[in-house]
Design a protein around this motif. Structure first.
Motif, PDB file in Angstrom:
ATOM      1  N   ALA A  27       0.810  -1.213   0.000  1.00  0.00           N
ATOM      2  CA  ALA A  27       0.000   0.000   0.000  1.00  0.00           C
ATOM      3  C   ALA A  27       0.848   1.270   0.000  1.00  0.00           C
ATOM      4  O   ALA A  27       0.335   2.361  -0.170  1.00  0.00           O
ATOM      5  N   GLY A  28       2.151   1.112   0.232  1.00  0.00           N
ATOM      6  CA  GLY A  28       3.032   2.275   0.253  1.00  0.00           C
ATOM      7  C   GLY A  28       2.935   3.063   1.541  1.00  0.00           C
ATOM      8  O   GLY A  28       3.210   4.261   1.567  1.00  0.00           O
ATOM      9  N   THR A  29       2.549   2.409   2.630  1.00  0.00           N
ATOM     10  CA  THR A  29       2.390   3.110   3.907  1.00  0.00           C
ATOM     11  C   THR A  29       3.447   2.708   4.928  1.00  0.00           C
ATOM     12  O   THR A  29       3.207   2.800   6.121  1.00  0.00           O
ATOM     13  N   THR A  30       4.583   2.254   4.463  1.00  0.00           N
ATOM     14  CA  THR A  30       5.644   1.905   5.403  1.00  0.00           C
ATOM     15  C   THR A  30       6.228   3.175   5.997  1.00  0.00           C
ATOM     16  O   THR A  30       6.107   4.261   5.430  1.00  0.00           O
ATOM     17  N   HIS A  31       6.830   3.041   7.125  1.00  0.00           N
ATOM     18  CA  HIS A  31       7.460   4.182   7.771  1.00  0.00           C
ATOM     19  C   HIS A  31       8.762   3.747   8.414  1.00  0.00           C
ATOM     20  O   HIS A  31       9.018   2.560   8.557  1.00  0.00           O
ATOM     21  N   GLU A  32       9.570   4.708   8.800  1.00  0.00           N
ATOM     22  CA  GLU A  32      10.847   4.434   9.450  1.00  0.00           C
ATOM     23  C   GLU A  32      10.882   5.152  10.780  1.00  0.00           C
ATOM     24  O   GLU A  32      10.267   6.205  10.951  1.00  0.00           O
ATOM     25  N   HIS A  33      11.606   4.579  11.693  1.00  0.00           N
ATOM     26  CA  HIS A  33      11.813   5.200  12.997  1.00  0.00           C
ATOM     27  C   HIS A  33      13.231   5.759  12.998  1.00  0.00           C
ATOM     28  O   HIS A  33      14.192   5.008  12.913  1.00  0.00           O
ATOM     29  N   LEU A  65      14.786  -2.575  15.062  1.00  0.00           N
ATOM     30  CA  LEU A  65      13.943  -3.063  16.153  1.00  0.00           C
ATOM     31  C   LEU A  65      14.062  -2.174  17.378  1.00  0.00           C
ATOM     32  O   LEU A  65      13.066  -1.818  18.006  1.00  0.00           O
ATOM     33  N   VAL A  66      15.267  -1.786  17.734  1.00  0.00           N
ATOM     34  CA  VAL A  66      15.462  -0.914  18.893  1.00  0.00           C
ATOM     35  C   VAL A  66      14.794   0.439  18.660  1.00  0.00           C
ATOM     36  O   VAL A  66      14.153   0.997  19.555  1.00  0.00           O
ATOM     37  N   ALA A  67      14.903   0.975  17.451  1.00  0.00           N
ATOM     38  CA  ALA A  67      14.255   2.255  17.134  1.00  0.00           C
ATOM     39  C   ALA A  67      12.733   2.130  17.237  1.00  0.00           C
ATOM     40  O   ALA A  67      12.061   3.045  17.728  1.00  0.00           O
ATOM     41  N   ALA A  68      12.177   1.021  16.799  1.00  0.00           N
ATOM     42  CA  ALA A  68      10.731   0.802  16.913  1.00  0.00           C
ATOM     43  C   ALA A  68      10.304   0.713  18.375  1.00  0.00           C
ATOM     44  O   ALA A  68       9.247   1.216  18.753  1.00  0.00           O
ATOM     45  N   CYS A  69      11.144   0.096  19.197  1.00  0.00           N
ATOM     46  CA  CYS A  69      10.839   0.007  20.630  1.00  0.00           C
ATOM     47  C   CYS A  69      10.885   1.384  21.278  1.00  0.00           C
ATOM     48  O   CYS A  69      10.038   1.723  22.092  1.00  0.00           O
ATOM     49  N   ALA A  71      10.311   4.169  19.833  1.00  0.00           N
ATOM     50  CA  ALA A  71       9.173   4.946  19.345  1.00  0.00           C
ATOM     51  C   ALA A  71       7.841   4.390  19.851  1.00  0.00           C
ATOM     52  O   ALA A  71       6.816   5.041  19.724  1.00  0.00           O
ATOM     53  N   GLY A  72       7.864   3.188  20.399  1.00  0.00           N
ATOM     54  CA  GLY A  72       6.644   2.570  20.897  1.00  0.00           C
ATOM     55  C   GLY A  72       5.728   2.069  19.793  1.00  0.00           C
ATOM     56  O   GLY A  72       4.524   1.957  19.991  1.00  0.00           O
ATOM     57  N   CYS A  73       6.284   1.740  18.644  1.00  0.00           N
ATOM     58  CA  CYS A  73       5.501   1.286  17.486  1.00  0.00           C
ATOM     59  C   CYS A  73       5.289  -0.227  17.592  1.00  0.00           C
ATOM     60  O   CYS A  73       6.171  -1.014  17.242  1.00  0.00           O
ATOM     61  N   GLN A  74       4.122  -0.628  18.071  1.00  0.00           N
ATOM     62  CA  GLN A  74       3.829  -2.040  18.278  1.00  0.00           C
ATOM     63  C   GLN A  74       3.818  -2.872  16.995  1.00  0.00           C
ATOM     64  O   GLN A  74       4.352  -3.974  16.990  1.00  0.00           O
ATOM     65  N   PRO A  75       3.242  -2.388  15.888  1.00  0.00           N
ATOM     66  CA  PRO A  75       3.258  -3.204  14.667  1.00  0.00           C
ATOM     67  C   PRO A  75       4.680  -3.506  14.191  1.00  0.00           C
ATOM     68  O   PRO A  75       4.987  -4.631  13.809  1.00  0.00           O
ATOM     69  N   CYS A  76       5.544  -2.515  14.222  1.00  0.00           N
ATOM     70  CA  CYS A  76       6.931  -2.735  13.797  1.00  0.00           C
ATOM     71  C   CYS A  76       7.651  -3.664  14.779  1.00  0.00           C
ATOM     72  O   CYS A  76       8.445  -4.509  14.358  1.00  0.00           O
ATOM     73  N   GLN A  77       7.376  -3.505  16.059  1.00  0.00           N
ATOM     74  CA  GLN A  77       8.015  -4.370  17.058  1.00  0.00           C
ATOM     75  C   GLN A  77       7.634  -5.827  16.825  1.00  0.00           C
ATOM     76  O   GLN A  77       8.491  -6.709  16.885  1.00  0.00           O
ATOM     77  N   ARG A  78       6.369  -6.081  16.555  1.00  0.00           N
ATOM     78  CA  ARG A  78       5.924  -7.460  16.320  1.00  0.00           C
ATOM     79  C   ARG A  78       6.606  -8.050  15.088  1.00  0.00           C
ATOM     80  O   ARG A  78       7.126  -9.171  15.131  1.00  0.00           O
ATOM     81  N   THR A  79       6.611  -7.301  14.005  1.00  0.00           N
ATOM     82  CA  THR A  79       7.191  -7.801  12.756  1.00  0.00           C
ATOM     83  C   THR A  79       8.695  -8.016  12.884  1.00  0.00           C
ATOM     84  O   THR A  79       9.222  -9.060  12.507  1.00  0.00           O
ATOM     85  N   LEU A  80       9.387  -7.025  13.432  1.00  0.00           N
ATOM     86  CA  LEU A  80      10.848  -7.115  13.530  1.00  0.00           C
ATOM     87  C   LEU A  80      11.291  -8.118  14.595  1.00  0.00           C
ATOM     88  O   LEU A  80      12.326  -8.764  14.436  1.00  0.00           O
ATOM     89  N   SER A  81      10.512  -8.255  15.660  1.00  0.00           N
ATOM     90  CA  SER A  81      10.854  -9.242  16.693  1.00  0.00           C
ATOM     91  C   SER A  81      10.833 -10.657  16.128  1.00  0.00           C
ATOM     92  O   SER A  81      11.691 -11.478  16.460  1.00  0.00           O
ATOM     93  N   LYS A  82       9.860 -10.936  15.262  1.00  0.00           N
ATOM     94  CA  LYS A  82       9.805 -12.258  14.626  1.00  0.00           C
ATOM     95  C   LYS A  82      11.066 -12.510  13.811  1.00  0.00           C
ATOM     96  O   LYS A  82      11.607 -13.613  13.808  1.00  0.00           O
ATOM     97  N   LYS A  83      11.532 -11.476  13.109  1.00  0.00           N
ATOM     98  CA  LYS A  83      12.736 -11.632  12.305  1.00  0.00           C
ATOM     99  C   LYS A  83      13.968 -11.831  13.176  1.00  0.00           C
ATOM    100  O   LYS A  83      14.846 -12.628  12.855  1.00  0.00           O
ATOM    101  N   VAL A  84      14.048 -11.104  14.283  1.00  0.00           N
ATOM    102  CA  VAL A  84      15.191 -11.248  15.186  1.00  0.00           C
ATOM    103  C   VAL A  84      15.173 -12.628  15.833  1.00  0.00           C
ATOM    104  O   VAL A  84      16.221 -13.270  15.970  1.00  0.00           O
ATOM    105  N   LEU A  85      14.002 -13.101  16.226  1.00  0.00           N
ATOM    106  CA  LEU A  85      13.914 -14.427  16.842  1.00  0.00           C
ATOM    107  C   LEU A  85      14.322 -15.525  15.870  1.00  0.00           C
ATOM    108  O   LEU A  85      14.805 -16.574  16.288  1.00  0.00           O
ATOM    109  N   ALA A  86      14.166 -15.280  14.588  1.00  0.00           N
ATOM    110  CA  ALA A  86      14.581 -16.261  13.584  1.00  0.00           C
ATOM    111  C   ALA A  86      16.062 -16.153  13.252  1.00  0.00           C
ATOM    112  O   ALA A  86      16.609 -17.028  12.585  1.00  0.00           O
TER     113      ALA A  86
END
Length: 157
Positions: A27-33, A65-69, A71-86
């Motif tokens: 959708a082109g709605t990605t963002h960066e922290h 992931l640290v930047a998302a944490c 910023a308190g961005c829960q959607p980014c934390q969930r997505t990036l945490s899965k990648k870090v756990l892998a």
């Protein structure tokens, strides 16, 4: 014939590259922290990458992931945490960078408190960390998730 195949591929690649969900990439709605924090401490841990891991720590993923944490961005934390756990080396780097220097707080899980003692001992044994690495490799997915959650609380501060 697949319609808009190129657009789908670009969205999929952007999702992989940024850690954003596929739907937001499409959708082109990605963002960066920003700003991204300095996670160079992951590269300074003397016993990384351990022998059991093929790759080294992904500092870009860890920084996002640290930047998302922070910023308190829960959607980014969930997505990036899965990648870090892998990605074992990145998870180990994020946790060892914190618990090699700092003790686990009283609010930390029992898994984190036990592993933090081993990481702290490994840091002060000048990189001799077989107990910490063995304990890390023995952790199941739920325990690794708790360890990451507790470490991210420290990183977010």
């Amino acid at each position: 014939m697949v319609k808009k195949h190129g657009k789908k591929q670009r969205a999929r690649q952007k999702s992989r590259r940024t850690g954003a969900a596929y739907a937001s990439a499409a959708a082109g709605t990605t963002h960066e922290h920003t700003p991204l924090p300095n996670v160079s401490a992951l590269e300074e841990i003397s016993y990384l990458p351990p022998t059991g891991f093929v790759e080294s720590a992904d500092t870009d993923l860890a920084a996002r992931l640290v930047a998302a944490c922070r910023a308190g961005c829960q959607p980014c934390q969930r997505t990036l945490s899965k990648k870090v756990l892998a990605h074992d080396a990145t998870l180990l780097g994020l946790t060892a960078a914190i618990y090699g220097e700092l003790p686990a707080g009283p609010a930390a899980s029992a898994v984190t408190q036990a592993w933090a003692q081993l990481a702290h001992a490994a840091e002060y044994d000048m990189g001799d960390a077989p107990e910490a690495l063995d304990a890390f490799e023995a952790l199941n997915a739920e325990a690794r998730s708790e360890l990451l959650k507790d470490a991210l609380h420290h990183w977010a501060v």
